[in-house]
Design an enzyme around this catalytic site. Structure first.
Site, PDB file in Angstrom:
ATOM      1  N   PRO A 147      66.677  80.117  59.926  1.00  0.00           N
ATOM      2  CA  PRO A 147      66.429  78.739  59.486  1.00  0.00           C
ATOM      3  C   PRO A 147      66.782  77.707  60.560  1.00  0.00           C
ATOM      4  CG  PRO A 147      68.253  79.720  58.241  1.00  0.00           C
ATOM      5  CD  PRO A 147      67.738  80.778  59.162  1.00  0.00           C
ATOM      6  N   ASP A 148      66.031  76.609  60.590  1.00  0.00           N
ATOM      7  CA  ASP A 148      66.385  75.527  61.521  1.00  0.00           C
ATOM      8  C   ASP A 148      67.387  74.608  60.829  1.00  0.00           C
ATOM      9  OD1 ASP A 148      64.879  74.081  59.731  1.00  0.00           O
ATOM     10  OD2 ASP A 148      63.241  73.631  61.109  1.00  0.00           O
ATOM     11  N   PHE A 149      67.599  73.416  61.387  1.00  0.00           N
ATOM     12  CA  PHE A 149      68.544  72.479  60.769  1.00  0.00           C
ATOM     13  C   PHE A 149      67.850  71.534  59.785  1.00  0.00           C
ATOM     14  CE2 PHE A 149      72.295  72.169  64.004  1.00  0.00           C
ATOM     15  CZ  PHE A 149      72.743  73.395  63.559  1.00  0.00           C
ATOM     16  N   ARG A 150      66.706  70.945  60.235  1.00  0.00           N
ATOM     17  CA  ARG A 150      66.216  69.773  59.513  1.00  0.00           C
ATOM     18  C   ARG A 150      64.976  70.002  58.648  1.00  0.00           C
ATOM     19  NH1 ARG A 150      68.598  68.266  64.059  1.00  0.00           N
ATOM     20  NH2 ARG A 150      70.276  66.728  63.869  1.00  0.00           N
ATOM     21  N   ASN A 182      68.049  76.638  71.479  1.00  0.00           N
ATOM     22  CA  ASN A 182      68.457  77.727  70.580  1.00  0.00           C
ATOM     23  C   ASN A 182      69.565  78.569  71.189  1.00  0.00           C
ATOM     24  OD1 ASN A 182      66.598  76.781  68.862  1.00  0.00           O
ATOM     25  ND2 ASN A 182      65.099  78.415  69.151  1.00  0.00           N
ATOM     26  N   ASP A 199      69.997  81.788  69.892  1.00  0.00           N
ATOM     27  CA  ASP A 199      69.761  83.132  69.341  1.00  0.00           C
ATOM     28  C   ASP A 199      69.388  84.198  70.367  1.00  0.00           C
ATOM     29  OD1 ASP A 199      66.979  82.626  69.828  1.00  0.00           O
ATOM     30  OD2 ASP A 199      66.769  81.714  67.853  1.00  0.00           O
ATOM     31  N   HIS A 227      72.325  74.971  74.833  1.00  0.00           N
ATOM     32  CA  HIS A 227      73.427  75.003  73.873  1.00  0.00           C
ATOM     33  C   HIS A 227      74.149  76.347  73.845  1.00  0.00           C
ATOM     34  CE1 HIS A 227      71.434  71.390  71.633  1.00  0.00           C
ATOM     35  NE2 HIS A 227      72.102  71.022  72.705  1.00  0.00           N
TER      36      HIS A 227
END
Ligand code: NAD
Length: 234
Positions: free
Chosen positions: A29-32, A100, A102, A117
Site C-alpha cells: 500500500p502507498d500512503f495517500r 520507495n 522496498d 529514503h
C-alpha cells in the site's frame, strides 16, 4: 501510449522518478491513496510513528507498525519495475530515483537506483554500526538489539531526518542531465524529495499517476492510469 513510446524511442538519457504508487501493484500500500496507510485507524498517524523522535521514544510501537505495515517480504516486482529494468539494459534509462524503501527495483534487475529514503533491506546498529539483514528485524520480537546492546535501526529516512547527501547530489546530477524525465506513482507531497524534479529542464516530461499531481499540469504528456499497466504496454 503511442506518444509515450515515441518519446522513449527518441531518448537515450531517461531518468525515472517514482514513489509508493510504483509498488501498489505489487501489493504494497502507498500512503495517500484511498486504501493507503493514511486511511488506517492507528493510535498515532503514520507521519508520527515514522518520525525520528517517535522512533527513539517508543521503539517498541515503531517496530510493531514497521513490521506490520511497511515490510512486505513476499512482494514481487510488477510490470513497472520490470520495464524500467529493461530500459536500463537497453541503455536508454540512466537512473531510477525512488522514494520507495522496498528494494523492488533492484530485485527486478535495475542497477543504478538512487534510494532517496533508504531501504528496509539495510539495517545497522546505532552504537557499533554493525550491519544486519532484513531477516534479523523480522525474526526479532519487539525491539531488535545488536550483540553490543545497541538498537538496530532500519536504514530508512524517517520524518525529521535529513536525506543522504550523496543520494541528493546524484539525484540532482541525473535529473539535470536527463533528456526525458518520467515521474510515476508519487503524489509529490513529501519534501525535499518531491522538489528535486524541478531540476529537470528538458521538454519530455511525462507523468504517469492515478491522480493529478502538481507536475501533471507542467507535463508534456500526462497519463492518468496504473503505472504497471502503462509501463507493461511499452
Ligand atoms: P503517496 O502515497 O503520497 O502517493 C502515491 C501516489 O501514487 C498517489 O498519487 C496515487 O494516486 C498514485 N498511485 C497509487 N498506485 C498507483 C498505480 N498503481 N499507478 C499509478 N499511480 C499510482 O506516495 P509517495 O509520493 O511515494 O510519498 C510517500 C512516502 O511514502 C515516500 O517517501 C515513500 O518513501 C513512502 N512509502 C514507500 C513505500 C514503498 O517503499 N513501497 C510504501 C508506502 C510509503
Amino acid at each position: 501510449m503511442e506518444k509515450l513510446y515515441e518519446l522513449i524511442c527518441s531518448s537515450d538519457n531517461i531518468v525515472f522518478f517514482g514513489g509508493a504508487g510504483v509498488s501498489t501493484e505489487s501489493g504494497i500500500p502507498d500512503f495517500r491513496s484511498r486504501d493507503g496507510l493514511y486511511s488506517l485507524n492507528y493510535k498515532y498517524p503514520p507521519e508520527t510513528i515514522l518520525s525520528y523522535s517517535f522512533f527513539v521514544k517508543q521503539p517498541g510501537e515503531f517496530f510493531r507498525f514497521y513490521r506490520d505495515k511497511l515490510i512486505h517480504i513476499n512482494a514481487k516486482p510488477n510490470q513497472a519495475h520490470v520495464t524500467l529494468a529493461k530500459l536500463e539494459k537497453q541503455c536508454k534509462l540512466k537512473a531510477i530515483i525512488t522514494q520507495n524503501i522496498d528494494g523492488l527495483h533492484q530485485i527486478a534487475g535495475s542497477k543504478n537506483v538512487v534510494e532517496l529514503h533508504g531501504s528496509i533491506r539495510r539495517n545497522f546498529c546505532m552504537k557499533c554500526r554493525k550491519p544486519y539483514p532484513l531477516e534479523f528485524i523480522m525474526q526479532t520480537a519487539n525491539i531488535p538489539l545488536c550483540e553490543c546492546g545497541g538498537m538496530v535501526k532500519p536504514d530508512i529516512v524517517l520524518f525529521e531526518e535529513n536525506l543522504d547527501e550523496k543520494a541528493l547530489r546524484d539525484t540532482v546530477k541525473y535529473i539535470s542531465a536527463a533528456d526525458m524525465l518520467i515521474i510515476g506513482g508519487t503524489s509529490l507531497q513529501v519534501y525535499p524529495a518531491a522538489g528535486l524534479v524541478d531540476y529537470y529542464t528538458g521538454d519530455k516530461l511525462v507523468v504517469i499517476n492515478k491522480e493529478e499531481t502538481y507536475a501533471s499540469g507542467m507535463a508534456d504528456l500526462a497519463i492518468h492510469g496504473s503505472i504497471g499497466e502503462v509501463m507493461g504496454g511499452i
